[in-house]
Design an enzyme around this catalytic site. Structure first.
Site, mmCIF file in Angstrom:
data_model
loop_
_atom_site.group_PDB
_atom_site.id
_atom_site.type_symbol
_atom_site.label_atom_id
_atom_site.label_comp_id
_atom_site.label_asym_id
_atom_site.label_seq_id
_atom_site.Cartn_x
_atom_site.Cartn_y
_atom_site.Cartn_z
ATOM 1 N N ASN A 1 0.885 -1.166 0.000
ATOM 2 C CA ASN A 1 0.000 0.000 0.000
ATOM 3 C C ASN A 1 0.924 1.217 0.000
ATOM 4 O O ASN A 1 1.383 1.661 1.050
ATOM 5 C CB ASN A 1 -0.879 -0.075 1.261
ATOM 6 C CG ASN A 1 -1.891 1.050 1.327
ATOM 7 O OD1 ASN A 1 -1.811 2.024 0.567
ATOM 8 N ND2 ASN A 1 -2.832 0.931 2.243
ATOM 9 N N ARG B 1 -2.391 -1.607 -3.737
ATOM 10 C CA ARG B 1 -3.503 -0.669 -3.699
ATOM 11 C C ARG B 1 -3.177 0.420 -4.711
ATOM 12 O O ARG B 1 -2.114 1.043 -4.631
ATOM 13 C CB ARG B 1 -3.629 -0.074 -2.306
ATOM 14 C CG ARG B 1 -4.643 1.040 -2.247
ATOM 15 C CD ARG B 1 -4.643 1.650 -0.876
ATOM 16 N NE ARG B 1 -5.684 2.650 -0.760
ATOM 17 C CZ ARG B 1 -5.541 3.767 -0.055
ATOM 18 N NH1 ARG B 1 -4.420 4.016 0.575
ATOM 19 N NH2 ARG B 1 -6.517 4.626 0.009
ATOM 20 N N HIS C 1 -11.516 5.242 -1.138
ATOM 21 C CA HIS C 1 -11.617 4.357 0.040
ATOM 22 C C HIS C 1 -12.467 3.119 -0.281
ATOM 23 O O HIS C 1 -13.037 2.492 0.620
ATOM 24 C CB HIS C 1 -12.257 5.062 1.248
ATOM 25 C CG HIS C 1 -11.422 6.140 1.870
ATOM 26 N ND1 HIS C 1 -11.988 7.268 2.445
ATOM 27 C CD2 HIS C 1 -10.092 6.272 2.047
ATOM 28 C CE1 HIS C 1 -11.045 8.037 2.933
ATOM 29 N NE2 HIS C 1 -9.868 7.462 2.690
ATOM 30 N N ARG D 1 -7.915 18.185 5.411
ATOM 31 C CA ARG D 1 -8.640 18.586 4.184
ATOM 32 C C ARG D 1 -9.977 19.220 4.559
ATOM 33 O O ARG D 1 -10.642 18.772 5.480
ATOM 34 C CB ARG D 1 -8.919 17.350 3.315
ATOM 35 C CG ARG D 1 -7.749 16.934 2.470
ATOM 36 C CD ARG D 1 -8.027 15.638 1.736
ATOM 37 N NE ARG D 1 -7.293 14.542 2.328
ATOM 38 C CZ ARG D 1 -7.473 13.257 2.032
ATOM 39 N NH1 ARG D 1 -8.369 12.891 1.143
ATOM 40 N NH2 ARG D 1 -6.752 12.324 2.624
#
Ligand code: AMP
Length: 399
Positions: A7, A96, A184, A245
């Protein structure tokens, strides 16, 4: 079958080695797990690895990320965390990959065409796809020609209805691929299936609201096992307020800042992605734990940050419930979702009218747990996301 999962992120890489010859009815502990973090000092990386009771940690001078990956992989065959005699024992690698665009709606075996697509999609995920491609190429270099699989974070949302995926801009946007992709997905898909298992129901019959609340936060409306709506969009900036964010803000603010204060695109990018959210509003941290601590000591800015986080969470949860047209279960996952009774409580408070009632006493647990009272009409579950395991499973299914 030994599957190595990578990942690769913009500031850290995580990896695991799974042995799928074991009984896989429960999520097994990986044989080995490692992480590489290069956020603390320029030109250095912090490598940590662990396997069956052994662990190591080391700060290394690392010129580039490929070199860091090589050092990480070496801990599989050398030192205290050694679990393999040779790297040739690895059968496959699962990656990923954040953005699969419109082309990749399922996991895929990586070849030159797939690598070219990941490269082509870089402008859509500039913080992630370059790291993902570099990870793929580094593993190719280290392990030679073994099967590698890309598991896309956008794929689970690729079957969203057109109306949920479309922005109401000019029609040109539709043709250019300026649309809502969602992210996600590996996590939302895993926790939805796990929730169905815990509820003893068939996923195909359920309307689930999955809440991935970590440093990045997103919700998904999962109807019959399919994501029919989600809060992140063209980029992972849309939707909920997050660690650093902003989530969705009026786009008019950006035009105002450009015209009145001369902001450039790069400055706006930094402002909205790195200097907003919990961190920006509280002025304390992107970590909810520190912000809540400050709030409990009477810091008003921290209180505003937490209240705004919860308000936006509830508002978006309401939107997802409308897209589902009903609700059987809510799932909380990722760093905040797995660990914050305060967030479970305050997020669910808005939905008592649907018959959602939490237990009187709520505690974190290392196990997945149900947090609703026995008479609750809607069930709420806390599930530890297992993205690496889900990637290994996708790899096994494909190969
Ligand atoms: P993730 O991106 O899933 O690794 O989540 C990281 C975030 O989870 C951190 O920045 C914290 O805001 C949050 N977190 C982790 N542990 C806790 C906790 N015990 N209580 C509240 N938030 C937590």
């Amino acid at each position: 079958m030994k599957i190595f999962v990578l990942n690769a992120g913009s500031s850290s890489h995580k990896s695991c080695l799974f042995d799928l010859d074991q009984d896989n009815s429960e999520v097994p502990n990986p044989l080995w797990r490692a992480a590489l973090d290069w956020t603390h000092q320029q030109g250095q990386g912090e490598l940590s690895a662990s396997s069956a009771g052994e662990s190591m940690q080391q700060v290394l001078p690392i010129a580039d990320k490929a070199e860091g990956i090589k050092a990480m992989v070496k801990t599989l065959v050398e030192g205290p965390t050694q679990v393999l005699d040779s790297l040739s024992e690895i059968d496959a690698v699962g990656h990923r990959v954040v953005h699969g665009g419109r082309e990749y709606i399922d996991s895929v075996r990586i070849d030159e065409r797939v690598k070219a697509a990941i490269q082509r999609l870089m402008p859509l995920a500039p913080a992630h796809n370059p790291a993902n491609l570099q990870g793929i190429e580094a593993m190719e270099h280290i392990l030679g020609n073994i099967p590698q699989v890309a598991v896309f974070d956008t794929a689970f949302h690729a079957r969203m209805p057109e109306a949920a995926a479309t922005y109401p801009g000019p029609y040109d946007w539709v043709e250019q691929g300026i649309r809502r992709y969602g992210f996600h997905g590996i996590s939302h898909q895993y926790v939805a299936q796990r929730a169905a298992d815990m509820m003893g129901r068939d996923l195909a019959d359920l309307k689930l609201l999955t809440c991935h609340l970590g440093n990045g936060c997103s919700l998904a409306a999962v109807k019959g096992g399919i994501s029919v709506d989600t809060t992140m969009g063209f980029t992972p900036l849309e939707g909920l307020m997050m660690g650093s964010r902003s989530g969705s803000v009026d786009p008019g603010i950006l035009m105002y800042l450009m015209r009145q204060e001369g902001y450039s695109a790069d400055q706006l990018d930094t402002l909205l992605n790195k200097e907003s959210g919990l961190k920006g509003l509280s002025g304390i941290s992107n970590d909810l734990r520190s912000v809540v601590e400050a709030m409990e000591q009477g810091n008003e800015q921290a209180r505003l940050a937490v209240d705004t986080f919860i308000h936006r969470l509830r508002r978006e949860m309401g939107g997802m419930i409308a897209s589902l047209g009903g609700l059987d279960g809510v799932v909380f996952t990722a760093g905040i979702g797995e660990n914050s009774p305060l967030v479970w409580q305050r997020a669910c408070e808005g939905f008592e009218f649907l018959g959602l009632r939490l237990k009187n006493s709520l505690d974190r647990s290392k196990d997945d747990q149900e947090i609703t009272a026995a008479d609750s009409r809607v069930r709420a579950l806390v599930i530890h996301t297992q993205e690496e395991w889900a990637i290994a499973q996708a790899c096994l299914a494909l190969l």
